[in-house]
Design a protein around this motif. Structure first.
Motif, short mmCIF file in Angstrom:
data_model
loop_
_atom_site.label_atom_id
_atom_site.label_comp_id
_atom_site.label_asym_id
_atom_site.label_seq_id
_atom_site.Cartn_x
_atom_site.Cartn_y
_atom_site.Cartn_z
N LYS A 303 0.86 -1.19 0.00
CA LYS A 303 0.00 0.00 0.00
C LYS A 303 0.90 1.24 0.00
O LYS A 303 1.89 1.28 0.71
N GLY A 304 0.61 2.20 -0.83
CA GLY A 304 1.44 3.41 -0.94
C GLY A 304 2.50 3.29 -2.03
O GLY A 304 3.10 4.27 -2.43
N GLY A 305 2.75 2.05 -2.51
CA GLY A 305 3.75 1.83 -3.57
C GLY A 305 3.23 2.35 -4.92
O GLY A 305 2.02 2.42 -5.13
N CYS A 306 4.17 2.68 -5.81
CA CYS A 306 3.77 3.26 -7.11
C CYS A 306 4.13 2.34 -8.26
O CYS A 306 5.14 1.61 -8.19
N ILE A 307 3.34 2.40 -9.32
CA ILE A 307 3.73 1.73 -10.57
C ILE A 307 3.89 2.79 -11.66
O ILE A 307 3.06 3.68 -11.83
N CYS A 308 5.02 2.72 -12.37
CA CYS A 308 5.32 3.67 -13.45
C CYS A 308 5.29 2.89 -14.75
O CYS A 308 6.02 1.89 -14.89
N ILE A 309 4.47 3.33 -15.69
CA ILE A 309 4.33 2.62 -16.96
C ILE A 309 4.66 3.59 -18.10
O ILE A 309 4.08 4.68 -18.17
N ILE A 310 5.60 3.18 -18.94
CA ILE A 310 5.99 4.05 -20.06
C ILE A 310 5.41 3.42 -21.32
O ILE A 310 5.72 2.27 -21.65
N ILE A 311 4.55 4.16 -22.01
CA ILE A 311 3.87 3.56 -23.17
C ILE A 311 3.52 4.62 -24.21
O ILE A 311 3.22 5.77 -23.87
N GLY A 312 3.61 4.23 -25.49
CA GLY A 312 3.22 5.12 -26.59
C GLY A 312 1.95 4.60 -27.24
O GLY A 312 1.38 3.60 -26.81
N ARG A 313 1.55 5.26 -28.32
CA ARG A 313 0.33 4.81 -28.99
C ARG A 313 0.68 3.73 -30.02
O ARG A 313 1.85 3.51 -30.30
N SER A 314 -0.33 3.08 -30.56
CA SER A 314 -0.05 2.19 -31.69
C SER A 314 -1.18 2.29 -32.70
O SER A 314 -2.20 2.94 -32.44
N ILE A 315 -0.95 1.66 -33.86
CA ILE A 315 -1.95 1.70 -34.92
C ILE A 315 -2.33 0.27 -35.25
O ILE A 315 -1.46 -0.57 -35.52
N ILE A 316 -3.64 -0.02 -35.19
CA ILE A 316 -4.10 -1.37 -35.54
C ILE A 316 -5.06 -1.23 -36.72
O ILE A 316 -6.09 -0.57 -36.60
N HIS A 317 -4.67 -1.82 -37.85
CA HIS A 317 -5.48 -1.73 -39.08
C HIS A 317 -5.97 -0.31 -39.34
O HIS A 317 -7.16 -0.06 -39.53
N GLY A 318 -5.03 0.64 -39.28
CA GLY A 318 -5.33 2.03 -39.64
C GLY A 318 -5.93 2.85 -38.50
O GLY A 318 -6.05 4.07 -38.61
N ARG A 319 -6.29 2.22 -37.40
CA ARG A 319 -6.89 2.97 -36.28
C ARG A 319 -5.85 3.24 -35.21
O ARG A 319 -5.13 2.33 -34.81
N THR A 320 -5.79 4.49 -34.75
CA THR A 320 -4.81 4.82 -33.71
C THR A 320 -5.36 4.40 -32.35
O THR A 320 -6.51 4.69 -32.03
N ILE A 321 -4.54 3.71 -31.59
CA ILE A 321 -4.96 3.26 -30.26
C ILE A 321 -4.17 4.05 -29.21
O ILE A 321 -2.94 4.01 -29.20
N ASP A 322 -4.88 4.77 -28.38
CA ASP A 322 -4.25 5.57 -27.34
C ASP A 322 -4.02 4.67 -26.11
O ASP A 322 -4.87 4.58 -25.21
#
Ligand SMILES: C[S@@+](CC[C@H](N)C(=O)[O-])C[C@H]1O[C@@H](n2cnc3c(N)ncnc32)[C@H](O)[C@@H]1O
Length: 370
Positions: A303-322
């Motif tokens: 409890k109180g611990g943090c998670i840091c996630i580094i992530i960019g967007r991607s494109i699946i069959h022409g659709r941008t996924i945030d």
């Protein structure tokens, strides 16, 4: 107490001057690896409660683990890809005392040895000249005889790191077969140079702890019972849907070292192969997989611990996924509170980020607290 968002704002997260050429992270190529400044600063600014450890559940080439070690915190790394685990092991273990001598002796023995059977690997003649196949097979036979596990791994890593250079593959990021001027002598010389460079770089690294555990597992099959320590901080960059293919990048490395790349491909989250077949995966599959991972992280972090996630967007069959918004939503559903969200530019010179199909120029650093 200073809010995490304020602490994060002290740093220019673009790190335009980052240079990883001659540090421990340069000992083996890896796609989409962290620049070390990212985990280093997250660990420094956020910290972790006493008696807990740092976790990277998608540790790749182990940048987070090395930074945790340098800061004196125990760390756990998990990755599906055996080449990732090999790199992380060699980077975080103390340098084996007999490594340089062993590298010289395996080369001498390989040169003297009789013809060695080359393993049956699909399409091998397309990607490796016959002469080089024979030289690799001879070297591997000698490395297999080494008793000390750390020395053996460091030798495997030295070989793995040069395999693309001595193959017909144009480069680590281009899959065209071209003719290169490599012969047995230059292959052995390159191997010895790589071993010497690894030794020199390891000698410069002075970690404050050697408490690092690495598990080569599918994160979707890991349970809270598998964790030997309580986790105080997570720093990770998950695979993005339909973006990189870690299994493909290391396909021939895995074949040569006796692993099955197809099994890795089948379990790899986000691999493009899953998005280009009949009944292909969609962003909903990625959402379900990430929810499982975030539920696991909730179960193992204090409890109180943090998670840091580094992530960019991607494109699946022409659709941008945030992906950043998707993960923020899932983290909220699981119970985490969002305490930071920074957008950073990815340097255009980072070759392993050059994905023509996705055109990734920025990524987000998301921080959540339990
Ligand atoms: C963005 S990379 C991590 C790079 C890492 N931060 C570094 O500095 O090298 C994502 C990693 O997720 C791993 N991965 C993909 N699917 C996985 C799964 N099902 N279980 C565990 N790891 C997986 C890949 O092998 C890859 O190493």
């Amino acid at each position: 107490m200073v809010a995490i968002e304020d602490k994060l704002s002290q740093v220019n997260w673009d790190f335009p001057d980052s240079d990883t050429k001659e540090n421990i992270n340069s000992i083996h190529p890896y796609p989409a690896k962290f620049i070390p400044e990212i985990p280093r600063n997250l660990i420094r600014l956020i910290g972790l409660p006493p008696g807990t450890c740092v976790l990277d559940p998608f540790c790749g080439s182990g940048a987070t683990l090395v930074e945790a070690q340098m800061a004196g915190f125990p760390a756990i790394g998990i990755d599906l890809n055996p080449i990732a685990c090999l790199i992380s092991q060699v980077k975080t273990r103390p340098p084996p005392a007999d490594f340089l001598d062993s590298s010289i002796s395996v080369v001498e023995q390989a040169k003297k040895s009789k013809r060695t059977a080359v393993p049956k690997i699909s399409n091998l003649d397309h990607w490796f000249q016959r002469d080089i196949q024979e030289a690799i097979a001879r070297l591997l036979t000698q490395v297999d005889h080494i008793k000390n596990a750390s020395t053996k791994d460091a030798l495997y890593l030295s070989l793995s790191s040069i395999l693309v250079r001595v193959s017909n593959q144009e480069s680590d990021t281009r899959y065209a077969a071209v003719h290169k001027k490599v012969d047995r002598e230059s292959f052995y010389a390159l191997f010895l140079n790589t071993a010497a460079r690894l030794t020199a770089i390891k000698a410069l690294n002075k970690p404050k702890t050697n408490e690092v555990e690495i598990a080569c597992k599918n994160i979707l099959e890991v349970t809270p019972m598998d964790f030997p320590h309580s986790v105080g901080l997570v720093v990770t960059s998950p695979p993005y849907p339909n973006a990189y293919e870690y299994w493909l990048y290391h396909k021939y490395r895995m074949f040569w070292l006796g692993y099955d790349p197809i099994q890795v491909k089948n379990q790899e989250i986000g691999a493009r192969a899953h998005y280009f077949k009949k009944n292909h995966q969609t962003e909903h599959d990625f959402r379900r997989q990430m929810r499982n991972v975030l539920e696991l992280l909730w179960a193992v972090i204090v409890k109180g611990g943090c998670i840091c996630i580094i992530i960019g967007r991607s494109i699946i069959h022409g659709r941008t996924i945030d992906n950043a918004s998707m993960l923020t939503e899932i983290a909220g559903e699981v119970g985490f509170t969002s305490v930071g969200n920074i957008s950073r530019q990815i340097s255009s010179s980072r070759k392993t980020f050059n994905l023509s199909h996705a055109n990734i120029k920025t990524e987000n650093i998301l921080v959540f607290r339990k």
